[in-house]
Design an enzyme around this catalytic site. Structure first.
Site, PDB file in Angstrom:
ATOM      1  N   ASP A  53      -3.425  -1.174   6.338  1.00  0.00           N
ATOM      2  CA  ASP A  53      -2.567  -1.958   5.446  1.00  0.00           C
ATOM      3  C   ASP A  53      -3.230  -3.267   5.026  1.00  0.00           C
ATOM      4  OD1 ASP A  53      -0.923   0.098   6.169  1.00  0.00           O
ATOM      5  OD2 ASP A  53       0.841  -1.137   6.541  1.00  0.00           O
ATOM      6  N   GLY A 106       7.585   0.965   4.992  1.00  0.00           N
ATOM      7  CA  GLY A 106       6.301   1.646   5.177  1.00  0.00           C
ATOM      8  C   GLY A 106       5.328   1.360   4.035  1.00  0.00           C
ATOM      9  N   LEU A 107       5.574   0.282   3.277  1.00  0.00           N
ATOM     10  CA  LEU A 107       4.718   0.004   2.121  1.00  0.00           C
ATOM     11  C   LEU A 107       3.819  -1.217   2.353  1.00  0.00           C
ATOM     12  CD1 LEU A 107       7.298   0.744  -0.716  1.00  0.00           C
ATOM     13  CD2 LEU A 107       5.555   2.265   0.191  1.00  0.00           C
ATOM     14  N   GLY A 108       3.685  -1.608   3.606  1.00  0.00           N
ATOM     15  CA  GLY A 108       2.701  -2.637   3.947  1.00  0.00           C
ATOM     16  C   GLY A 108       3.092  -4.058   3.578  1.00  0.00           C
ATOM     17  N   SER A 109       4.416  -4.357   3.527  1.00  0.00           N
ATOM     18  CA  SER A 109       4.796  -5.718   3.135  1.00  0.00           C
ATOM     19  C   SER A 109       4.363  -6.738   4.188  1.00  0.00           C
ATOM     20  CB  SER A 109       6.297  -5.821   2.872  1.00  0.00           C
ATOM     21  OG  SER A 109       7.015  -5.583   4.047  1.00  0.00           O
ATOM     22  N   SER A 110       4.368  -6.355   5.456  1.00  0.00           N
ATOM     23  CA  SER A 110       3.979  -7.341   6.474  1.00  0.00           C
ATOM     24  C   SER A 110       2.484  -7.642   6.381  1.00  0.00           C
ATOM     25  CB  SER A 110       4.352  -6.863   7.878  1.00  0.00           C
ATOM     26  OG  SER A 110       3.538  -5.792   8.260  1.00  0.00           O
ATOM     27  N   LYS A 169       0.833  -1.215   0.000  1.00  0.00           N
ATOM     28  CA  LYS A 169       0.000   0.000   0.000  1.00  0.00           C
ATOM     29  C   LYS A 169       0.868   1.267   0.000  1.00  0.00           C
ATOM     30  CE  LYS A 169       0.581   2.198   4.129  1.00  0.00           C
ATOM     31  NZ  LYS A 169       1.612   1.648   4.820  1.00  0.00           N
TER      32      LYS A 169
HETATM   33  O1  PMV Z   1       4.926   4.491   7.190  1.00  0.00           O
HETATM   34  P1  PMV Z   1       3.812   3.786   7.840  1.00  0.00           P
HETATM   35  O2  PMV Z   1       3.108   2.778   6.961  1.00  0.00           O
HETATM   36  O3  PMV Z   1       4.185   3.235   9.188  1.00  0.00           O
HETATM   37  O4  PMV Z   1       2.659   4.877   8.043  1.00  0.00           O
HETATM   38  C1  PMV Z   1       2.405   5.549   9.219  1.00  0.00           C
HETATM   39  C2  PMV Z   1       1.201   6.448   9.064  1.00  0.00           C
HETATM   40  C3  PMV Z   1       1.027   7.408  10.239  1.00  0.00           C
HETATM   41  O5  PMV Z   1      -0.114   8.184   9.955  1.00  0.00           O
HETATM   42  C4  PMV Z   1       2.221   8.318  10.373  1.00  0.00           C
HETATM   43  C5  PMV Z   1       0.837   6.665  11.552  1.00  0.00           C
HETATM   44  C6  PMV Z   1      -0.472   5.940  11.702  1.00  0.00           C
HETATM   45  O6  PMV Z   1      -0.561   5.108  12.627  1.00  0.00           O
HETATM   46  O7  PMV Z   1      -1.424   6.185  10.962  1.00  0.00           O
END
Ligand code: PMV
Length: 387
Positions: A199, A141-145, A11
Site C-alpha cells: 500500500d 481495503g483501498l489503502g487510505s491509511s 490502491k
Molecule cells: O483488502 P486488503 O487491502 O486488506 O488486502 C488484503 C490482501 C490479501 O492478499 C488478502 C492479504 C495480504 O496480506 O496480502
C-alpha cells in the site's frame, strides 16, 4: 514559510490477492482517489492535528513535546520503526481516550511518531497546524491509511528540508521517494502491525507495482485504466479471510495449489498486457483484461473469499456487458468494474443508478495515477477542500 500541500493516492489490487500470501505474484495499482494534507506554520506554540474524516482534533504545546520526548529521536535519513518503549510514551502524550477506536488512536500516534522523528529532528520543535482530508473511502481495503502515512512523511520531511520542495510537476526525485516510502512504511506498521509494504509503495510511487515474497517492483509502463469502484459497505477482516483461505488450502492442497498457480499466471498475463497497452491500447487487450477479471473472480470464489453482495455486483455488471471482480481481502469490501473506452456514457450512468438503488456506493475513477505529489498553494480546488 509557505504552506506545504501534498497528496497521495489509494490502491487497488488488480490481481493476486490471497495468492500473494503463498508467495505468488500480485499486481496493485494507484487509484485516483487521494488523501490531501495541508501543513501550516502556526503563530501560537501549538502542534495541532485535524483529521475530519475520522473526527479527530488534537493539539499539544511545543513545550509539552520537548519535555516528554527525548529529542532528537533518530537520524531522519535512516528510517527506523518505533520502539515499544517510545510507543508507550507516545500513547501517553497522545492522551489516548479509552472510548476511541483503535484506528483513531493509531492515527494520532503515527502522526506523533513521524512528527518527532522528522520535524523535530534537529532539536527544534516547530509549531504547526496539520490537516488531512481524504476523498477515498476509509477502512475499505483501498489503502487510505498508507496514503495518510505517505502524506505525513513527505510533508514533515519537506518541512525539515531533508527533501526538496519540488517545483513544476510536484514530483520528488527517486531517492527522495525511497526515503518517503521507508518512513511511510514505519507509519503503516504503527497503524497495521505487519503490513506487506504494497500500500505505501503504490501510494508513494504511483502507477502499478508487482509484488512477490516481499519484493516490490514498479511496473514502468502502465496505461490509464478507467474503473468503477463499488463498495458493498460490508465490513470485513483481512485476517479472518486470510485464515479462511488457509483452511481451504490445508484441507485440499492438491486442488488449491493449482488455483493459486492460475492466479499467479493471471498476474503475469496482466503485467504483459498492461505493458503493451501503455504503448498502444487495443480492444483485444481490453478483452484479455476482461477475461482475466472473470477467471480470477471465479478463483477467488474457490478460495471462499466471495460474498453474496460481491456476487450481486458481478451479476449486475454482466447485465451491462461489463466485467467485475472483488479487490483486496473480499468477504465484503469493494469490487471494481473495468470501463473500456468505448463504453457509452449512458451505460455508466445507468449502472451507477442501479448500484445506488442497491445502496452500494460507487466511484468512477482511474488507476495508474501519480504517486505522492506536492501541490502549489494557489489551487482553488485544494483551497475549497481545506476551507
Ligand atoms: O483488502 P486488503 O487491502 O486488506 O488486502 C488484503 C490482501 C490479501 O492478499 C488478502 C492479504 C495480504 O496480506 O496480502
Amino acid at each position: 514559510m509557505e504552506d506545504i500541500t501534498v497528496s497521495a493516492p489509494g490502491k487497488v489490487i488488480l490481481h493476486g490477492e490471497h495468492a500473494v500470501v503463498y508467495g505468488k505474484v500480485a499486481i496493485a495499482a494507484s487509484l485516483n482517489l487521494r488523501t490531501y494534507l495541508l501543513l501550516r506554520r502556526s503563530a501560537d506554540n501549538n502542534i495541532s492535528l485535524d483529521l475530519p474524516n475520522i473526527t479527530i482534533k488534537r493539539s499539544w504545546t511545543t513545550d509539552r513535546i520537548k519535555s516528554q520526548v527525548s529529542l532528537p529521536l533518530c537520524d531522519p535519513n535512516k528510517p527506523v520503526g518505533v520502539s515499544e518503549e517510545l510507543l508507550t510514551l507516545l500513547k501517553d502524550v497522545a492522551g489516548v481516550h479509552q472510548n476511541e477506536s483503535d484506528t483513531k488512536q493509531l492515527a494520532v500516534i503515527t502522526f506523533l511518531y513521524l512528527y518527532c522523528a522528522l520535524a523535530a529532528h534537529n532539536g527544534t520543535v516547530p509549531a504547526i497546524d496539520l490537516k488531512v482530508v481524504s476523498i477515498q473511502p476509509v477502512s475499505a481495503g483501498l489503502g487510505s491509511s498508507a496514503s495518510y502515512s505517505v502524506c505525513l512523511a513527505a510533508s514533515l520531511l519537506q518541512l525539515s528540508g531533508i527533501i526538496s520542495t519540488p517545483s513544476g510537476d510536484g514530483q520528488w526525485s527517486e531517492e527522495e521517494r525511497v526515503l518517503i516510502n521507508s518512513w511511510a512504511f514505519f507509519g503503516e506498521k504503527i497503524l497495521h502491525g505487519n503490513p506487506s509494504g504494497i500500500d505505501n509503495s503504490v501510494s508513494t510511487f504511483g502507477g502499478a507495482i508487482k509484488f512477490k515474497s516481499g519484493k516490490i517492483t514498479p511496473l514502468r509502463r502502465v496505461p490509464k485504466l478507467h474503473i468503477l469502484l463499488v463498495n458493498t459497505g460490508i465490513p470485513r477482516s483481512t485476517k479472518v479471510l486470510v485464515a479462511r483461505c488457509r483452511a481451504r488450502y490445508e484441507k485440499h492442497p492438491d486442488i488449491i495449489e493449482p488455483v493459486l498457480n492460475s492466479i499467479e499466471a493471471i498476474s503475469h498475463r496482466c503485467e504483459e498486457v498492461l505493458a503493451k497497452m501503455a504503448d498502444s491500447p487495443s480492444n483485444d487487450q481490453y478483452e484479455i483484461l476482461e477475461d482475466l477479471i472473470d477467471i480470477n473472480q471465479c478463483h477467488l470464489g474457490a478460495l471462499q473469499v466471495n460474498h453474496p453482495a460481491l456476487e450481486e455486483i458481478v451479476r449486475t455488471a454482466a447485465k451491462y456487458n461489463l466485467h467485475a471482480k472483488l479487490t483486496g481481502a473480499g468477504g465484503g469490501g469493494c469490487a471494481f468494474i473495468l470501463i473500456k473506452p468505448d463504453i457509452p456514457l449512458k451505460t455508466v450512468t445507468d449502472i451507477k443508478s442501479e448500484f445506488a438503488t442497491m445502496k452500494f456506493q460507487c466511484w468512477e475513477t482511474s488507476v495508474g495515477s501519480p504517486g505522492v505529489t506536492a501541490h502549489c498553494g494557489n489551487d482553488d480546488e485544494l483551497n475549497r477542500l481545506f476551507s
